[in-house]
Design a protein around this motif. Structure first.
Motif, mmCIF file in Angstrom:
data_model
loop_
_atom_site.group_PDB
_atom_site.id
_atom_site.type_symbol
_atom_site.label_atom_id
_atom_site.label_comp_id
_atom_site.label_asym_id
_atom_site.label_seq_id
_atom_site.Cartn_x
_atom_site.Cartn_y
_atom_site.Cartn_z
ATOM 1 N N VAL A 255 0.846 -1.187 0.000
ATOM 2 C CA VAL A 255 0.000 0.000 0.000
ATOM 3 C C VAL A 255 0.884 1.239 0.000
ATOM 4 N N SER A 256 0.380 2.277 -0.643
ATOM 5 C CA SER A 256 1.128 3.517 -0.788
ATOM 6 C C SER A 256 0.320 4.673 -0.242
ATOM 7 N N CYS A 257 1.025 5.721 0.110
ATOM 8 C CA CYS A 257 0.368 6.941 0.588
ATOM 9 C C CYS A 257 1.085 8.123 -0.042
ATOM 10 N N ALA A 258 0.395 8.781 -0.938
ATOM 11 C CA ALA A 258 0.936 9.970 -1.583
ATOM 12 C C ALA A 258 0.487 11.203 -0.818
ATOM 13 N N THR A 259 1.375 12.162 -0.711
ATOM 14 C CA THR A 259 1.053 13.354 0.066
ATOM 15 C C THR A 259 1.154 14.609 -0.787
ATOM 16 N N SER A 260 0.477 15.631 -0.353
ATOM 17 C CA SER A 260 0.587 16.943 -0.983
ATOM 18 C C SER A 260 0.364 17.993 0.085
ATOM 19 N N GLY A 261 0.758 19.177 -0.194
ATOM 20 C CA GLY A 261 0.638 20.241 0.777
ATOM 21 C C GLY A 261 2.011 20.631 1.291
ATOM 22 N N PHE B 148 6.793 17.134 2.465
ATOM 23 C CA PHE B 148 6.697 15.769 2.954
ATOM 24 C C PHE B 148 7.847 15.418 3.879
ATOM 25 N N SER B 149 9.032 15.852 3.530
ATOM 26 C CA SER B 149 10.206 15.442 4.294
ATOM 27 C C SER B 149 10.242 16.032 5.704
ATOM 28 N N PHE B 150 9.360 16.965 6.014
ATOM 29 C CA PHE B 150 9.289 17.538 7.361
ATOM 30 C C PHE B 150 8.584 16.601 8.333
ATOM 31 N N SER C 246 10.869 7.643 10.436
ATOM 32 C CA SER C 246 11.318 9.000 10.694
ATOM 33 C C SER C 246 11.420 9.800 9.395
ATOM 34 N N THR C 247 11.679 11.093 9.531
ATOM 35 C CA THR C 247 11.736 11.962 8.362
ATOM 36 C C THR C 247 12.799 11.518 7.360
ATOM 37 N N SER C 248 13.928 11.049 7.862
ATOM 38 C CA SER C 248 15.011 10.616 6.974
ATOM 39 C C SER C 248 14.861 9.178 6.510
#
Length: 124
Positions: free
Chosen positions: A20-26, A29-31, A52-54
């Motif tokens: 499963v995948s989760c695409a983000t916007s806004g 993302f790396s924060f 984590s972010t990294s």
């Protein structure tokens, strides 16, 4: 504001695999630390995995450790959950989550944003 959109759910036989995948916007993302939760019918939503972010730190629920792998692609603003050796008890709606830290994402209280969920059904 962060928009999370899950995809990739479906029906699979026990012992099979699914990603499963989760695409983000806004916002960037790396924060955000990212995670996955799931909710089976009649049960409370439960933590599955967080990253984590990294991508250097991950956490897993004991019930999925060794079978599921969370990963992220910061260039594609996407987080993934690879699920192997699936069991009927993994059947649930899987929710993507974003928060300030991976450690805090082990609890729903650490979630800042939720996706709408994607159904995963494992047949016996």
């Amino acid at each position: 504001q962060v928009l999370l959109v899950e995809s990739g759910g479906g029906l699979v036989q026990a012992g099979g695999s699914l990603r499963v995948s989760c695409a983000t916007s806004g916002r960037t993302f790396s924060f955000y630390a990212m995670g996955w939760f799931r909710q089976a019918p009649g049960k409370e939503r439960e933590f599955v995995a967080a990253i984590s972010t990294s991508g250097g730190t991950t956490y897993y629920a004991d019930s999925v450790k060794g079978r599921f792998t969370i990963s992220r692609d910061n260039a594609r603003d996407t987080v993934y959950l690879q699920m192997n050796s699936l069991k009927p008890e993994d059947t649930a709606v899987y929710y993507c989550a974003a928060g300030a830290s991976a450690a805090n994402l082990r609890s729903s209280s650490g979630v800042g944003y939720w996706g709408q969920g994607t159904q995963v059904t494992v047949s016996s």
